[in-house]
Design an enzyme around this catalytic site. Structure first.
Site, PDB file in Angstrom:
ATOM      1  N   GLU A   8      -5.481  -2.311  -7.178  1.00  0.00           N
ATOM      2  CA  GLU A   8      -7.337  -2.038  -7.121  1.00  0.00           C
ATOM      3  C   GLU A   8      -8.013  -2.055  -8.979  1.00  0.00           C
ATOM      4  O   GLU A   8      -8.832  -3.668  -8.242  1.00  0.00           O
ATOM      5  CB  GLU A   8      -7.821  -1.073  -7.483  1.00  0.00           C
ATOM      6  N   CYS A  32      -6.550   6.192  -7.740  1.00  0.00           N
ATOM      7  CA  CYS A  32      -7.001   7.124  -8.767  1.00  0.00           C
ATOM      8  C   CYS A  32      -7.926   7.173  -9.752  1.00  0.00           C
ATOM      9  O   CYS A  32      -9.034   6.233  -9.234  1.00  0.00           O
ATOM     10  CB  CYS A  32      -5.243   6.808  -9.931  1.00  0.00           C
ATOM     11  N   GLU A  77       4.697  -2.855 -12.021  1.00  0.00           N
ATOM     12  CA  GLU A  77       4.737  -1.670 -12.366  1.00  0.00           C
ATOM     13  C   GLU A  77       6.064  -1.946 -13.570  1.00  0.00           C
ATOM     14  O   GLU A  77       5.950  -3.469 -14.255  1.00  0.00           O
ATOM     15  CB  GLU A  77       6.136  -0.899 -12.061  1.00  0.00           C
TER      16      GLU A  77
HETATM   17  N1  THU Z   1      -1.329   3.147  -7.700  1.00  0.00           N
HETATM   18  C1  THU Z   1      -1.866   2.276  -7.442  1.00  0.00           C
HETATM   19  O1  THU Z   1      -1.231   1.124  -7.004  1.00  0.00           O
HETATM   20  N2  THU Z   1      -3.018   2.506  -7.457  1.00  0.00           N
HETATM   21  C2  THU Z   1      -3.962   4.013  -7.287  1.00  0.00           C
HETATM   22  O2  THU Z   1      -4.408   3.877  -7.391  1.00  0.00           O
HETATM   23  C3  THU Z   1      -2.817   5.115  -7.380  1.00  0.00           C
HETATM   24  C4  THU Z   1      -1.623   4.752  -7.882  1.00  0.00           C
HETATM   25  C5  THU Z   1      -0.148   2.963  -8.311  1.00  0.00           C
HETATM   26  C6  THU Z   1       0.799   2.745  -9.551  1.00  0.00           C
HETATM   27  C7  THU Z   1       2.229   3.053  -9.747  1.00  0.00           C
HETATM   28  O3  THU Z   1       3.276   2.099  -9.459  1.00  0.00           O
HETATM   29  C8  THU Z   1       2.122   3.878  -8.296  1.00  0.00           C
HETATM   30  O4  THU Z   1       0.787   3.830  -7.793  1.00  0.00           O
HETATM   31  C9  THU Z   1       3.157   4.610  -8.491  1.00  0.00           C
HETATM   32  O5  THU Z   1       2.108   6.038  -9.449  1.00  0.00           O
END
Ligand code: THU
Length: 135
Positions: free
Chosen positions: A59, A93, A48
């Protein structure tokens, strides 16, 4: 279907990656592990940023590591495991589905936990009618 030894190994690697995540804003740690057709394993975690929109998903970081090692023209993904710390439900996502599909073959699968149960899905199930540049 992925063998149980590959499944267990990928989930273990993804879980290890999740423990390294940098997620001070969401506190939602995610790890991903990729098994390539060539038989190699790559990991990634979410990273982040205080400028929230710059956040990188687990991913896509794992995909970047796989491309850097095997080369984007030859990389084929056999399987991706996505795991959040504590095995909280975490499906990939939409952006990550699209990026997995970029390197997918006909048997590419995605593993994730939902309600504490491991799910295995073909990428085509997670991203039906995916965008193609040429038909
Ligand atoms: N996140 C991922 O690393 N992969 C995904 O497919 C969905 C979301 C992370 C992004 C963010 O740091 C946290 O999960 C919350 O959204």
């Amino acid at each position: 279907m992925l063998s149980s030894s590959d499944t267990n190994h990928l989930l273990e690697v993804a879980e290890r990656a999740a423990s390294k995540a940098y997620a001070p804003f969401s506190s939602f740690r995610v790890g991903a592990a990729i098994l390539t057709k060539a038989g190699n394993c790559f990991m990634g975690c979410n990273v982040e940023n205080r400028s929230y929109g710059l956040t990188l998903c687990a991913e896509r970081n794992a995909i970047a590591a796989a491309v850097a090692s095997e080369g984007g023209e030859t990389l084929k993904i056999r399987a991706v495991a996505v795991v959040s710390q504590g095995r909280v439900t975490c499906t990939p996502c939409g952006a990550c589905r699209q990026c997995i599909d970029e390197f997918a073959g006909s048997d590419t699968v995605v593993l994730f936990y939902r309600d504490g149960q491991i799910q295995e899905r073909a990428i085509a199930q997670l991203l039906p009618d995916s965008f193609k540049l040429k038909s």
